[in-house]
Scaffold this motif. Structure first.
Motif, PDB file in Angstrom:
ATOM      1  N   VAL A  94      64.627  22.065  21.450  1.00 40.87           N
ATOM      2  CA  VAL A  94      65.547  20.874  21.640  1.00 40.87           C
ATOM      3  C   VAL A  94      66.357  20.923  22.848  1.00 40.87           C
ATOM      4  O   VAL A  94      66.698  22.094  23.422  1.00 40.87           O
ATOM      5  CB  VAL A  94      66.372  20.657  20.340  1.00 40.87           C
ATOM      6  N   PRO A  95      66.871  19.809  23.549  1.00 39.98           N
ATOM      7  CA  PRO A  95      67.600  19.758  24.500  1.00 39.98           C
ATOM      8  C   PRO A  95      69.048  20.072  24.064  1.00 39.98           C
ATOM      9  O   PRO A  95      69.341  20.094  22.796  1.00 39.98           O
ATOM     10  CB  PRO A  95      67.806  18.332  25.232  1.00 39.98           C
ATOM     11  N   LEU A  96      69.926  20.414  24.598  1.00 38.11           N
ATOM     12  CA  LEU A  96      71.560  20.353  24.497  1.00 38.11           C
ATOM     13  C   LEU A  96      71.758  19.015  24.011  1.00 38.11           C
ATOM     14  O   LEU A  96      71.456  17.958  24.618  1.00 38.11           O
ATOM     15  CB  LEU A  96      72.390  20.956  25.417  1.00 38.11           C
ATOM     16  N   VAL A  97      72.830  18.883  23.165  1.00 39.21           N
ATOM     17  CA  VAL A  97      73.467  17.641  22.767  1.00 39.21           C
ATOM     18  C   VAL A  97      74.858  17.488  23.173  1.00 39.21           C
ATOM     19  O   VAL A  97      75.467  18.568  22.502  1.00 39.21           O
ATOM     20  CB  VAL A  97      73.303  17.236  21.292  1.00 39.21           C
ATOM     21  N   VAL A  98      75.302  16.477  23.891  1.00 44.45           N
ATOM     22  CA  VAL A  98      76.986  16.430  24.289  1.00 44.45           C
ATOM     23  C   VAL A  98      77.470  15.455  23.463  1.00 44.45           C
ATOM     24  O   VAL A  98      77.000  14.178  23.584  1.00 44.45           O
ATOM     25  CB  VAL A  98      77.046  16.162  25.731  1.00 44.45           C
ATOM     26  N   ILE A  99      78.669  15.612  22.735  1.00 40.96           N
ATOM     27  CA  ILE A  99      79.477  14.504  22.314  1.00 40.96           C
ATOM     28  C   ILE A  99      80.402  14.145  23.499  1.00 40.96           C
ATOM     29  O   ILE A  99      81.165  15.066  24.021  1.00 40.96           O
ATOM     30  CB  ILE A  99      80.211  14.941  21.178  1.00 40.96           C
ATOM     31  N   GLN A 100      80.482  13.109  23.982  1.00 46.27           N
ATOM     32  CA  GLN A 100      81.417  12.585  25.081  1.00 46.27           C
ATOM     33  C   GLN A 100      82.216  11.252  24.936  1.00 46.27           C
ATOM     34  O   GLN A 100      81.510  10.282  24.497  1.00 46.27           O
ATOM     35  CB  GLN A 100      80.313  11.930  26.381  1.00 46.27           C
ATOM     36  N   PRO A 101      83.344  11.673  24.413  1.00 48.23           N
ATOM     37  CA  PRO A 101      84.401  10.512  24.291  1.00 48.23           C
ATOM     38  C   PRO A 101      84.441   9.644  25.408  1.00 48.23           C
ATOM     39  O   PRO A 101      84.407  10.065  26.492  1.00 48.23           O
ATOM     40  CB  PRO A 101      85.546  10.915  24.116  1.00 48.23           C
TER      41      PRO A 101
ATOM     42  N   ALA B 119      83.317  15.361   7.197  1.00 46.89           N
ATOM     43  CA  ALA B 119      83.605  13.993   7.228  1.00 46.89           C
ATOM     44  C   ALA B 119      85.102  14.201   7.609  1.00 46.89           C
ATOM     45  O   ALA B 119      85.980  15.023   7.467  1.00 46.89           O
ATOM     46  CB  ALA B 119      83.986  13.448   5.705  1.00 46.89           C
ATOM     47  N   GLY B 120      85.434  12.780   8.335  1.00 43.07           N
ATOM     48  CA  GLY B 120      86.751  12.822   9.048  1.00 43.07           C
ATOM     49  C   GLY B 120      86.662  13.508  10.467  1.00 43.07           C
ATOM     50  O   GLY B 120      87.763  13.377  11.313  1.00 43.07           O
ATOM     51  N   ASP B 121      85.847  14.019  10.847  1.00 45.27           N
ATOM     52  CA  ASP B 121      85.746  14.570  12.263  1.00 45.27           C
ATOM     53  C   ASP B 121      85.298  13.413  13.177  1.00 45.27           C
ATOM     54  O   ASP B 121      84.461  12.654  13.254  1.00 45.27           O
ATOM     55  CB  ASP B 121      84.628  15.589  12.517  1.00 45.27           C
ATOM     56  N   ASN B 122      86.566  13.386  14.003  1.00 44.66           N
ATOM     57  CA  ASN B 122      86.425  12.044  14.959  1.00 44.66           C
ATOM     58  C   ASN B 122      86.123  12.373  16.522  1.00 44.66           C
ATOM     59  O   ASN B 122      85.995  11.666  17.235  1.00 44.66           O
ATOM     60  CB  ASN B 122      87.863  11.396  15.094  1.00 44.66           C
ATOM     61  N   PHE B 123      85.367  13.653  16.499  1.00 46.00           N
ATOM     62  CA  PHE B 123      84.797  14.039  17.831  1.00 46.00           C
ATOM     63  C   PHE B 123      85.661  13.706  18.813  1.00 46.00           C
ATOM     64  O   PHE B 123      85.477  13.058  20.070  1.00 46.00           O
ATOM     65  CB  PHE B 123      83.469  13.157  18.069  1.00 46.00           C
ATOM     66  N   MET B 124      86.949  14.422  18.880  1.00 41.57           N
ATOM     67  CA  MET B 124      87.782  14.475  19.977  1.00 41.57           C
ATOM     68  C   MET B 124      87.317  15.404  21.142  1.00 41.57           C
ATOM     69  O   MET B 124      87.245  16.555  20.786  1.00 41.57           O
ATOM     70  CB  MET B 124      89.178  14.474  19.585  1.00 41.57           C
ATOM     71  N   GLY B 125      87.225  14.939  22.396  1.00 39.14           N
ATOM     72  CA  GLY B 125      87.106  15.943  23.638  1.00 39.14           C
ATOM     73  C   GLY B 125      85.712  16.117  23.663  1.00 39.14           C
ATOM     74  O   GLY B 125      84.965  16.124  22.797  1.00 39.14           O
ATOM     75  N   LEU B 126      85.377  16.412  24.762  1.00 43.03           N
ATOM     76  CA  LEU B 126      83.814  16.656  25.343  1.00 43.03           C
ATOM     77  C   LEU B 126      83.448  17.906  24.426  1.00 43.03           C
ATOM     78  O   LEU B 126      84.157  19.045  24.431  1.00 43.03           O
ATOM     79  CB  LEU B 126      83.750  16.893  26.747  1.00 43.03           C
ATOM     80  N   ARG B 127      82.196  17.951  23.655  1.00 42.74           N
ATOM     81  CA  ARG B 127      81.741  18.902  22.783  1.00 42.74           C
ATOM     82  C   ARG B 127      80.192  19.157  23.201  1.00 42.74           C
ATOM     83  O   ARG B 127      79.689  18.118  23.151  1.00 42.74           O
ATOM     84  CB  ARG B 127      81.959  18.619  21.165  1.00 42.74           C
ATOM     85  N   ILE B 128      79.963  20.345  23.337  1.00 42.80           N
ATOM     86  CA  ILE B 128      78.473  20.630  23.465  1.00 42.80           C
ATOM     87  C   ILE B 128      78.143  21.363  22.113  1.00 42.80           C
ATOM     88  O   ILE B 128      78.628  22.182  21.403  1.00 42.80           O
ATOM     89  CB  ILE B 128      78.371  21.707  24.404  1.00 42.80           C
ATOM     90  N   LEU B 129      77.205  20.520  21.540  1.00 42.70           N
ATOM     91  CA  LEU B 129      76.690  21.114  19.887  1.00 42.70           C
ATOM     92  C   LEU B 129      76.044  22.408  20.099  1.00 42.70           C
ATOM     93  O   LEU B 129      75.375  22.832  20.815  1.00 42.70           O
ATOM     94  CB  LEU B 129      76.097  20.079  19.266  1.00 42.70           C
ATOM     95  N   ASP B 130      76.536  23.362  18.851  1.00 43.61           N
ATOM     96  CA  ASP B 130      75.831  24.506  18.935  1.00 43.61           C
ATOM     97  C   ASP B 130      74.106  24.014  18.471  1.00 43.61           C
ATOM     98  O   ASP B 130      73.887  23.011  18.291  1.00 43.61           O
ATOM     99  CB  ASP B 130      76.322  25.461  17.941  1.00 43.61           C
ATOM    100  N   PRO B 131      73.109  24.978  18.917  1.00 40.74           N
ATOM    101  CA  PRO B 131      71.571  24.670  18.770  1.00 40.74           C
ATOM    102  C   PRO B 131      71.206  23.851  17.400  1.00 40.74           C
ATOM    103  O   PRO B 131      70.429  23.071  17.115  1.00 40.74           O
ATOM    104  CB  PRO B 131      70.980  25.971  18.893  1.00 40.74           C
ATOM    105  N   GLU B 132      71.897  24.598  16.284  1.00 38.04           N
ATOM    106  CA  GLU B 132      71.362  23.984  15.035  1.00 38.04           C
ATOM    107  C   GLU B 132      72.138  22.656  14.581  1.00 38.04           C
ATOM    108  O   GLU B 132      71.264  21.666  14.260  1.00 38.04           O
ATOM    109  CB  GLU B 132      72.005  25.071  13.941  1.00 38.04           C
ATOM    110  N   LYS B 133      73.229  22.385  15.101  1.00 32.17           N
ATOM    111  CA  LYS B 133      73.978  20.986  15.041  1.00 32.17           C
ATOM    112  C   LYS B 133      73.123  20.137  15.920  1.00 32.17           C
ATOM    113  O   LYS B 133      73.031  18.875  15.788  1.00 32.17           O
ATOM    114  CB  LYS B 133      75.202  20.957  15.335  1.00 32.17           C
ATOM    115  N   ALA B 134      72.695  20.527  17.167  1.00 32.40           N
ATOM    116  CA  ALA B 134      72.095  19.737  18.129  1.00 32.40           C
ATOM    117  C   ALA B 134      70.627  19.238  17.701  1.00 32.40           C
ATOM    118  O   ALA B 134      70.177  18.048  17.420  1.00 32.40           O
ATOM    119  CB  ALA B 134      71.565  20.419  19.421  1.00 32.40           C
ATOM    120  N   ALA B 135      69.895  20.102  16.894  1.00 34.49           N
ATOM    121  CA  ALA B 135      68.520  19.812  16.237  1.00 34.49           C
ATOM    122  C   ALA B 135      68.817  18.897  15.157  1.00 34.49           C
ATOM    123  O   ALA B 135      68.034  18.081  15.024  1.00 34.49           O
ATOM    124  CB  ALA B 135      67.814  21.051  16.099  1.00 34.49           C
TER     125      ALA B 135
END
Length: 358
Positions: A16-23, A156-172
Motif C-alpha cells: 500500500v502507498p503511504l497515507v498522509v493526513i493533511q489539515p 473516537a475524538g481524534d481531530n487529526f491536528m497537524g500533518l500526519r503520516i499514518l503507520d503502515p497498518e493504519k494506512a492499509a
C-alpha cells in the motif's frame, strides 16, 4: 525527487502507498489555498510562474501533467522531515471541520519557495510553504471523522491536528476501510499479471507468484480520477441508524476489514455491504464473509450480506446455501432480513468457527 514509487508491506503480498493526513480547511488561510490551488488547477507553464521552476522541476511537472496545469498543496519547513518520506502515488486525505474534504494522489514533489510563494504567499509564523507537491488525482467529498473513528486502530475524538503520516497498518486500514483505490495499487496489480499473461500466450513456464513481487516499482504515473466508493458506506450508515447503534464497530482481520461487526450475546455477526445486488456483488459478499468468519474475536454465529435491494432468487439461494443471511433495503431507513435456513447455518458454523476448534 526521483519518480520512484515506494510501497510498504503490511500483510504478506499486499502493498500500500503511504497515507498522509493533511489539515487543509480549518482556517481562512487554508480555505483560500484550497480555493486557489485545489478547486482550480494552476497553469505552471504561464510566464508568471514557469521561470520560478528549475529545469528538473519543469520536466517532472510536465511528465506527470502533460496538459500544463495541476492542483497543488504545500507544507512549511516544520514538515521538511515528513515530506522527505513521501513519493509519487502516496495518498493524501485533506481534512478540516470534522470531515475528510478531499482525497488525492501525489504526483511530483519538490522544494521551491519562490514557486510556492507565487501561489500562497508566506505564513507569518512559519514562512514559505516551500514543500510543494502536485496531485495526480483529486476527489472532493465529505467523509465525517466518525467513519474513520469506527475503523480498527483509530480513536473516537481524534481531530487529526497537524500533518500526519499514518503507520503502515493504519494506512492499509484507511484505504481498505474507506474503499479507496489508489493508482499505485491498480498499476502494481497490472504489472504482476502481465508476465503471467505473456507466459500463457507463449506457452512458456509461469514464474512463481513470489518472484513477481518487488518492494519497489518504477514507472510513470498518469493523471486519472481517484476511485472512492461511497455507496457501501452510505448503506451501512443507514442500516446502523435503522438498528439504533450509537458506535458501530468494524473488525480488522487478516482477510480485510469488515463493514460492520456486531457483538451478540451468543457470538458475532459479521456484515458485508455491497453497492449493488447483482450476482457479481452477491458472490463477492459471500466470499468475503466466509473469509472473515474464522477470524472474528468471538465465534461467528451469523453472516449477513447487506444489499441496496432484494437480489434475484438464485442469488438469494446462493447465500442461503452457505448459511448466509441477506438484509436488503426496502425504503429509506427500512430494511428486511431474509434469514438462511437454520439447517444450512448449523451445517456451516463449524467451517465459520474453524479457528475455535484448533
Amino acid at each position: 525527487m526521483a519518480s520512484l514509487i515506494r510501497f510498504t508491506f503490511v500483510y504478506p503480498g499486499v502493498r500500500v502507498p503511504l497515507v498522509v493526513i493533511q489539515p487543509s480547511y480549518g482556517n481562512p488561510a487554508a480555505r483560500r489555498h484550497w480555493r486557489d490551488t485545489l478547486d482550480t488547477p494552476v497553469d505552471f507553464t504561464h510566464e508568471t510562474r514557469a521561470h520560478l521552476l528549475t529545469p528538473t522541476q519543469r520536466a517532472q511537472l510536465q511528465g506527470f501533467h502533460p496538459g500544463g496545469s495541476a492542483r497543488f498543496w504545500g507544507a512549511t519547513s516544520r514538515q521538511d522531515g515528513k515530506m522527505e518520506r513521501l513519493s509519487p502515488g502516496d495518498v493524501v486525505l485533506f481534512t478540516g471541520l470534522n470531515h475528510v474534504r478531499g482525497i488525492g494522489e501525489i504526483g511530483t514533489l519538490f522544494r521551491n519557495a519562490d514557486f510556492a510563494d507565487s501561489m500562497w504567499g508566506t505564513d507569518e509564523d512559519n514562512g514559505s510553504w516551500h514543500n510543494v507537491y502536485s496531485l495526480l488525482s483529486f476527489t472532493p467529498l465529505e467523509i465525517p471523522y466518525t467513519e474513520i473513528w469506527a475503523l480498527p486502530g483509530f480513536n473516537a475524538g481524534d481531530n487529526f491536528m497537524g500533518l500526519r503520516i499514518l503507520d503502515p497498518e493504519k494506512a492499509a486500514t484507511i484505504l481498505d476501510g474507506l474503499d479507496i483505490e489508489a493508482q499505485t495499487q491498480a498499476h502494481d496489480d497490472d504489472n504482476s499479471q502481465e508476465p503471467v499473461a505473456r507466459a500463457l500466450r507463449n506457452h512458456t513456464d509461469i514464474v512463481d507468484g513470489e518472484a513477481l513481487r518487488t518492494s519497489s516499482t518504477r514507472y510513470r504515473l498518469q493523471e486519472r480520477e481517484l476511485v472512492v466508493h461511497r455507496t457501501e458506506a452510505f448503506l451501512v450508515q443507514e442500516y446502523v441508524g435503522y438498528l439504533g447503534i450509537d458506535r458501530p464497530k468494524r473488525l480488522r482481520t487478516p482477510a480485510g476489514i469488515t463493514d460492520l461487526h456486531l457483538a451478540l450475546p451468543e457470538g458475532s455477526e459479521v456484515v458485508e455491504a455491497k453497492r449493488a445486488s447483482s450476482r457479481r456483488f452477491v458472490r463477492e459478499a459471500l466470499a468475503q464473509l466466509l473469509d472473515y468468519a474464522p477470524h472474528t474475536p468471538d465465534p461467528a454465529i451469523r453472516l449477513t450480506a447487506l444489499l441496496p435491494d432484494r437480489p434475484a432468487d438464485r442469488d438469494l439461494e446462493l447465500l442461503h446455501r452457505y448459511g448466509v443471511d441477506c438484509v436488503h433495503r426496502t425504503h429509506p431507513m427500512s430494511f428486511e432480513r431474509t434469514p438462511a435456513p437454520q439447517e444450512a447455518r448449523a451445517s456451516m458454523m463449524p467451517l465459520w468457527q474453524q479457528r475455535w476448534h484448533d
